[in-house]
Design a protein around this motif. Structure first.
Motif, PDB file in Angstrom:
ATOM      1  N   LEU A   1     -13.295   8.816  24.026  1.00 62.39           N
ATOM      2  CA  LEU A   1     -12.713   9.728  23.040  1.00 62.39           C
ATOM      3  C   LEU A   1     -12.773   9.179  21.623  1.00 62.39           C
ATOM      4  O   LEU A   1     -12.389   9.854  20.679  1.00 62.39           O
ATOM      5  N   GLY A   2     -13.243   7.939  21.476  1.00 59.94           N
ATOM      6  CA  GLY A   2     -13.322   7.354  20.138  1.00 59.94           C
ATOM      7  C   GLY A   2     -12.025   6.684  19.729  1.00 59.94           C
ATOM      8  O   GLY A   2     -11.065   6.590  20.491  1.00 59.94           O
ATOM      9  N   LEU A   3     -12.000   6.228  18.497  1.00 59.52           N
ATOM     10  CA  LEU A   3     -10.852   5.501  17.956  1.00 59.52           C
ATOM     11  C   LEU A   3      -9.709   6.459  17.639  1.00 59.52           C
ATOM     12  O   LEU A   3      -9.890   7.398  16.854  1.00 59.52           O
ATOM     13  N   PRO A   4      -8.528   6.245  18.205  1.00 60.84           N
ATOM     14  CA  PRO A   4      -7.385   7.111  17.882  1.00 60.84           C
ATOM     15  C   PRO A   4      -7.013   6.998  16.404  1.00 60.84           C
ATOM     16  O   PRO A   4      -7.139   5.934  15.790  1.00 60.84           O
TER      17      PRO A   4
ATOM     18  N   LEU B   1      -5.528   4.043  11.289  1.00 59.60           N
ATOM     19  CA  LEU B   1      -4.546   3.850  10.216  1.00 59.60           C
ATOM     20  C   LEU B   1      -3.984   2.430  10.248  1.00 59.60           C
ATOM     21  O   LEU B   1      -3.817   1.795   9.196  1.00 59.60           O
ATOM     22  N   ALA B   2      -3.705   1.902  11.436  1.00 58.29           N
ATOM     23  CA  ALA B   2      -3.203   0.530  11.554  1.00 58.29           C
ATOM     24  C   ALA B   2      -4.222  -0.469  11.027  1.00 58.29           C
ATOM     25  O   ALA B   2      -3.864  -1.461  10.372  1.00 58.29           O
ATOM     26  N   ILE B   3      -5.505  -0.221  11.275  1.00 64.80           N
ATOM     27  CA  ILE B   3      -6.558  -1.101  10.765  1.00 64.80           C
ATOM     28  C   ILE B   3      -6.570  -1.077   9.239  1.00 64.80           C
ATOM     29  O   ILE B   3      -6.621  -2.130   8.590  1.00 64.80           O
ATOM     30  N   VAL B   4      -6.513   0.107   8.674  1.00 66.10           N
ATOM     31  CA  VAL B   4      -6.496   0.235   7.210  1.00 66.10           C
ATOM     32  C   VAL B   4      -5.272  -0.475   6.634  1.00 66.10           C
ATOM     33  O   VAL B   4      -5.385  -1.215   5.652  1.00 66.10           O
TER      34      VAL B   4
ATOM     35  N   ALA C   1      -6.340  -9.261   6.250  1.00 66.39           N
ATOM     36  CA  ALA C   1      -7.513  -9.509   7.082  1.00 66.39           C
ATOM     37  C   ALA C   1      -8.189 -10.841   6.771  1.00 66.39           C
ATOM     38  O   ALA C   1      -9.076 -11.273   7.505  1.00 66.39           O
ATOM     39  N   ASP C   2      -7.751 -11.523   5.717  1.00 63.80           N
ATOM     40  CA  ASP C   2      -8.338 -12.807   5.351  1.00 63.80           C
ATOM     41  C   ASP C   2      -7.669 -13.975   6.058  1.00 63.80           C
ATOM     42  O   ASP C   2      -7.947 -15.130   5.758  1.00 63.80           O
ATOM     43  N   ARG C   3      -6.781 -13.706   7.008  1.00 68.49           N
ATOM     44  CA  ARG C   3      -6.094 -14.782   7.740  1.00 68.49           C
ATOM     45  C   ARG C   3      -5.990 -14.410   9.222  1.00 68.49           C
ATOM     46  O   ARG C   3      -6.125 -13.258   9.594  1.00 68.49           O
TER      47      ARG C   3
END
Length: 131
Positions: free
Chosen positions: A30-33, A38-41, A47-49
């Motif tokens: 179904l792909g990425l929920p 949103l949590a990734i964004v 993201a540098d640690r």
């Protein structure tokens, strides 16, 4: 190099020209929920640690959601990580594995010198474990 773990979507696509329905690596057809995207964004500023290795915030939220004490929760970097950690902690001497199964069970057991026996599941038994 031969992979024993699933999730090699690029190799499958190169060989067959399309993506596989892969149940071995937590891949959703179904792909990425939207909530995950949103949590990734929202996580990009850090993201540098490395993430918190003890998963403190996740454990707190799981504890509240599931109504269990935080010390009853173990988070890891996927199922394979947790399988290896359990085997390394317990160091079993003998194990019986149904087959086919997730390859990491045998790989983890063999790292501690465990004797592994297989119980081959059969279609005529609906792939159920029998006596």
């Amino acid at each position: 190099m031969e992979l024993t773990h699933g999730g090699d979507w690029a190799g499958y696509r190169a060989k067959f020209g399309h993506d596989a329905l892969d149940f071995s690596a937590n891949v959703s057809p179904l792909g990425l929920p939207e909530g995950v995207a949103l949590a990734i964004v929202n996580a990009l500023p850090t993201a540098d640690r490395y993430p918190d290795p003890l998963c403190r915030e996740l454990c707190q939220k799981l504890s509240a959601s599931e109504n269990v004490h935080e010390n009853q929760i173990l988070c890891g970097n996927g199922a394979a990580d947790l399988i290896f950690r359990l085997v390394l902690a317990k160091k079993p001497h003998r194990a019986l594995l149904p087959a086919p199964t997730f390859a990491e069970y045998a790989s983890a057991l063999k790292t501690v010198g465990c004797e592994v026996e297989y119980f081959f599941l059969k279609e005529e038994n609906d792939f159920e474990i029998t006596e």
